[in-house]
Design a protein around this motif. Structure first.
Motif, PDB file in Angstrom:
ATOM      1  N   GLU A 106       0.826  -1.197   0.000  1.00 53.55           N
ATOM      2  CA  GLU A 106       0.000   0.000   0.000  1.00 53.55           C
ATOM      3  C   GLU A 106       0.866   1.255   0.000  1.00 53.55           C
ATOM      4  N   LYS A 107       0.294   2.305  -0.565  1.00 55.30           N
ATOM      5  CA  LYS A 107       0.984   3.588  -0.669  1.00 55.30           C
ATOM      6  C   LYS A 107       1.206   4.186   0.720  1.00 55.30           C
ATOM      7  N   PRO A 108       2.213   5.034   0.891  1.00 53.19           N
ATOM      8  CA  PRO A 108       3.246   5.395  -0.084  1.00 53.19           C
ATOM      9  C   PRO A 108       4.403   4.399  -0.130  1.00 53.19           C
ATOM     10  N   GLY A 109       4.309   3.339   0.684  1.00 55.74           N
ATOM     11  CA  GLY A 109       5.329   2.298   0.670  1.00 55.74           C
ATOM     12  C   GLY A 109       6.281   2.361   1.844  1.00 55.74           C
ATOM     13  N   ALA A 110       6.764   3.563   2.159  1.00 51.75           N
ATOM     14  CA  ALA A 110       7.714   3.748   3.257  1.00 51.75           C
ATOM     15  C   ALA A 110       7.696   5.219   3.663  1.00 51.75           C
ATOM     16  N   PRO A 111       8.207   5.524   4.843  1.00 52.06           N
ATOM     17  CA  PRO A 111       8.222   6.927   5.277  1.00 52.06           C
ATOM     18  C   PRO A 111       9.134   7.821   4.455  1.00 52.06           C
ATOM     19  N   THR A 112      10.233   7.261   3.939  1.00 54.89           N
ATOM     20  CA  THR A 112      11.216   8.088   3.229  1.00 54.89           C
ATOM     21  C   THR A 112      11.651   7.421   1.934  1.00 54.89           C
ATOM     22  N   VAL A 113      12.214   8.226   1.043  1.00 56.06           N
ATOM     23  CA  VAL A 113      12.735   7.708  -0.220  1.00 56.06           C
ATOM     24  C   VAL A 113      13.834   6.685   0.036  1.00 56.06           C
ATOM     25  N   ARG A 179       0.453  10.985   9.939  1.00 58.20           N
ATOM     26  CA  ARG A 179       1.487  11.970  10.268  1.00 58.20           C
ATOM     27  C   ARG A 179       2.543  12.113   9.183  1.00 58.20           C
ATOM     28  N   GLU A 180       2.533  11.256   8.169  1.00 52.78           N
ATOM     29  CA  GLU A 180       3.462  11.456   7.064  1.00 52.78           C
ATOM     30  C   GLU A 180       3.125  12.712   6.260  1.00 52.78           C
ATOM     31  N   GLY A 181       1.898  13.222   6.434  1.00 48.36           N
ATOM     32  CA  GLY A 181       1.540  14.493   5.827  1.00 48.36           C
ATOM     33  C   GLY A 181       0.712  14.359   4.563  1.00 48.36           C
ATOM     34  N   MET A 182       0.059  15.455   4.193  1.00 49.01           N
ATOM     35  CA  MET A 182      -0.862  15.480   3.058  1.00 49.01           C
ATOM     36  C   MET A 182      -0.254  14.927   1.778  1.00 49.01           C
ATOM     37  N   LEU A 183       0.961  15.377   1.436  1.00 49.15           N
ATOM     38  CA  LEU A 183       1.531  14.976   0.154  1.00 49.15           C
ATOM     39  C   LEU A 183       1.975  13.517   0.143  1.00 49.15           C
ATOM     40  N   LYS A 184       2.345  12.976   1.291  1.00 53.28           N
ATOM     41  CA  LYS A 184       2.742  11.565   1.349  1.00 53.28           C
ATOM     42  C   LYS A 184       1.564  10.660   1.671  1.00 53.28           C
ATOM     43  N   ASN A 185       0.402  11.256   1.907  1.00 58.21           N
ATOM     44  CA  ASN A 185      -0.754  10.445   2.274  1.00 58.21           C
ATOM     45  C   ASN A 185      -1.898  10.666   1.304  1.00 58.21           C
ATOM     46  N   MET A 186      -2.691  11.689   1.522  1.00 58.99           N
ATOM     47  CA  MET A 186      -3.931  11.831   0.764  1.00 58.99           C
ATOM     48  C   MET A 186      -3.707  12.053  -0.731  1.00 58.99           C
ATOM     49  N   VAL A 187      -2.813  12.989  -1.108  1.00 58.80           N
ATOM     50  CA  VAL A 187      -2.645  13.266  -2.536  1.00 58.80           C
ATOM     51  C   VAL A 187      -1.463  12.507  -3.141  1.00 58.80           C
ATOM     52  N   ILE A 188      -0.942  11.508  -2.418  1.00 59.93           N
ATOM     53  CA  ILE A 188       0.135  10.693  -2.988  1.00 59.93           C
ATOM     54  C   ILE A 188      -0.362   9.934  -4.210  1.00 59.93           C
ATOM     55  N   HIS A 189      -1.667   9.585  -4.225  1.00 57.02           N
ATOM     56  CA  HIS A 189      -2.244   8.932  -5.405  1.00 57.02           C
ATOM     57  C   HIS A 189      -2.135   9.840  -6.628  1.00 57.02           C
ATOM     58  N   GLU A 190      -2.438  11.129  -6.440  1.00 57.44           N
ATOM     59  CA  GLU A 190      -2.365  12.064  -7.559  1.00 57.44           C
ATOM     60  C   GLU A 190      -0.921  12.256  -8.011  1.00 57.44           C
ATOM     61  N   LEU A 191       0.012  12.288  -7.072  1.00 53.27           N
ATOM     62  CA  LEU A 191       1.418  12.396  -7.449  1.00 53.27           C
ATOM     63  C   LEU A 191       1.862  11.172  -8.247  1.00 53.27           C
ATOM     64  N   ALA A 192       1.332  10.002  -7.898  1.00 54.45           N
ATOM     65  CA  ALA A 192       1.648   8.785  -8.669  1.00 54.45           C
ATOM     66  C   ALA A 192       1.114   8.900 -10.095  1.00 54.45           C
ATOM     67  N   LEU A 193      -0.060   9.520 -10.248  1.00 55.91           N
ATOM     68  CA  LEU A 193      -0.593   9.752 -11.600  1.00 55.91           C
ATOM     69  C   LEU A 193       0.348  10.660 -12.386  1.00 55.91           C
ATOM     70  N   LEU A 194       0.844  11.705 -11.729  1.00 56.50           N
ATOM     71  CA  LEU A 194       1.734  12.648 -12.408  1.00 56.50           C
ATOM     72  C   LEU A 194       3.028  11.963 -12.845  1.00 56.50           C
ATOM     73  N   VAL A 195       3.557  11.095 -11.970  1.00 55.09           N
ATOM     74  CA  VAL A 195       4.780  10.362 -12.303  1.00 55.09           C
ATOM     75  C   VAL A 195       4.514   9.355 -13.415  1.00 55.09           C
ATOM     76  N   SER A 196       3.372   8.669 -13.344  1.00 57.09           N
ATOM     77  CA  SER A 196       3.061   7.597 -14.293  1.00 57.09           C
ATOM     78  C   SER A 196       2.719   8.106 -15.685  1.00 57.09           C
ATOM     79  N   PHE A 197       2.002   9.235 -15.753  1.00 53.88           N
ATOM     80  CA  PHE A 197       1.400   9.628 -17.030  1.00 53.88           C
ATOM     81  C   PHE A 197       1.760  11.035 -17.527  1.00 53.88           C
ATOM     82  N   PHE A 198       2.434  11.852 -16.696  1.00 53.65           N
ATOM     83  CA  PHE A 198       2.667  13.242 -17.084  1.00 53.65           C
ATOM     84  C   PHE A 198       4.146  13.648 -17.019  1.00 53.65           C
ATOM     85  N   ASP A 199       5.030  12.669 -17.061  1.00 52.08           N
ATOM     86  CA  ASP A 199       6.477  12.935 -17.116  1.00 52.08           C
ATOM     87  C   ASP A 199       7.008  13.702 -15.914  1.00 52.08           C
TER      88      ASP A 199
END
Length: 349
Positions: A106-113, A179-199
């Motif tokens: 499950e997303k995001p996979g881990a706390p850090t890169v 507690r990982e925060g909005m970008l690593k939690n709720m909108v991480i799905h949208e960021l995955a879309l950007l990485v997958s389909f929008f370069d």
């Protein structure tokens, strides 16, 4: 996970209902509710659900991966990891040690890169496939908007809403639990879309601009009494060095409907929502079947099924899990989240 609240619980429910033909739920590993959390919040409800599932379906519940039996000869074991993000690195290691050939993480996979990169390398060394639970990569409203843009041009906005009450208590609980925060939690799905389909990648981002009028960042007390700072809503537009533009909106108190819209010449020319009219009948059935469960389970129900079935089919047959994000995509997605968080936080300060 806790009945009606945990994503792991809902994954299990779908498999018990035989919604994923290529998968059979055999074991549930639950360290918290079968341990220290058995009498705390959600504990009695989990124990009651456990007894029901054991009786009706013969599923075995254990408190640790080490309690699982050996994988029988000729059988492929698929692990679905849906726990606390901070626990995922050790859980993945345990799944590899338990001879799982495929892991649904499950997303995001881990706390850090850095941790996710280590997990990626560990799985590759063991020849274990890791697929990610980025269900929006396969969902209808995203596909429809992308198809429209491909045919007609324009720019896409992805809007992700949730149903938290707009109160300090409700948002404080949300901030602490996620507690990982909005970008690593709720909108991480949208960021995955950007990485997958929008370069979108860290290196390819030309600019990221927050909509300050829409966005909000607060510091609130969680149930523990500690302070947590996070965004309760955010809107930002990314432009890439290769000429693409996409906008993301996340609102924890925005309601039950999310959507993707296409704009041309400053006007919205296309929108597809989740759930759409076709899905609403299914949502009503699920609301009656699981009263009190998290509403987003129901609106995204078909997409959870699609991702699990494609990953399970890949585990069984080796066929391509079409559209499902890989752990490589997850690493870049997390890189983008870590890059954007301080950028957007500074813009909103």
């Amino acid at each position: 996970g806790a009945p009606n609240r945990g994503m792991g619980w809902y994954h299990a429910v779908q498999m018990l209902k035989e919604k994923c033909p290529s998968a059979a739920l055999c074991f549930v590993v639950e360290p918290w509710f079968l341990g220290a959390g058995s009498e705390g919040p959600g504990g009695p409800e989990f124990v009651a659900w456990q007894k029901d599932v054991e009786t009706k379906f013969g599923v075995e519940f254990v408190s640790a991966m080490s309690d699982l039996p050996a994988v029988p000869e000729g059988v492929k074991r698929l692990a679905l990891i849906s726990g606390r993000t901070a626990d995922n690195p050790k859980l993945l290691t345990q799944c590899i040690g338990s001879k799982c050939s495929t892991i649904y993480l499950e997303k995001p996979g881990a706390p850090t890169v850095a941790e996710l990169e280590t997990m990626r390398d560990e799985a590759a060394a063991a020849n274990v496939t890791v697929k990610m639970g980025y269900n929006k990569n396969v969902c209808k409203y995203v596909r429809k908007a992308r198809e429209y843009q491909d045919a007609n041009g324009g720019t896409i906005t992805f809007v992700s809403n949730n149903t938290y009450e707009n109160t300090p208590a409700s948002l404080g609980e949300c901030f602490e639990r996620n507690r990982e925060g909005m970008l690593k939690n709720m909108v991480i799905h949208e960021l995955a879309l950007l990485v997958s389909f929008f370069d979108v990648s860290v290196e390819n981002i030309e600019s990221c601009v927050a909509d300050k009028e829409f966005s909000s960042c607060q510091t609130l007390k969680g149930p523990s009494g500690a302070d947590f700072t996070d965004m309760d809503k955010i809107k930002f537009t990314i432009k890439t060095k290769t000429g693409k533009e996409v906008t993301v909106v996340g609102d924890r108190c925005g309601g039950e409907v999310s959507w993707a819209a296409v704009e041309a010449d400053g006007k919205e020319v296309f929108r597809h929502s989740m759930p759409d009219e076709e899905d609403k009948a299914n949502v009503t059935v699920l609301e009656n079947e699981y009263p009190g469960a998290m509403p987003y389970f129901f609106s995204q129900d078909p997409d959870y099924i699609t991702v699990k079935e494609r990953v399970a089919s890949h585990c069984v047959t080796g066929c391509e899990a079409e559209g499902v994000a890989t752990i490589e995509v997850a690493v870049e997605t997390l890189r983008v989240a870590e890059y954007l968080t301080p950028t957007l936080t500074e813009q909103l300060s």
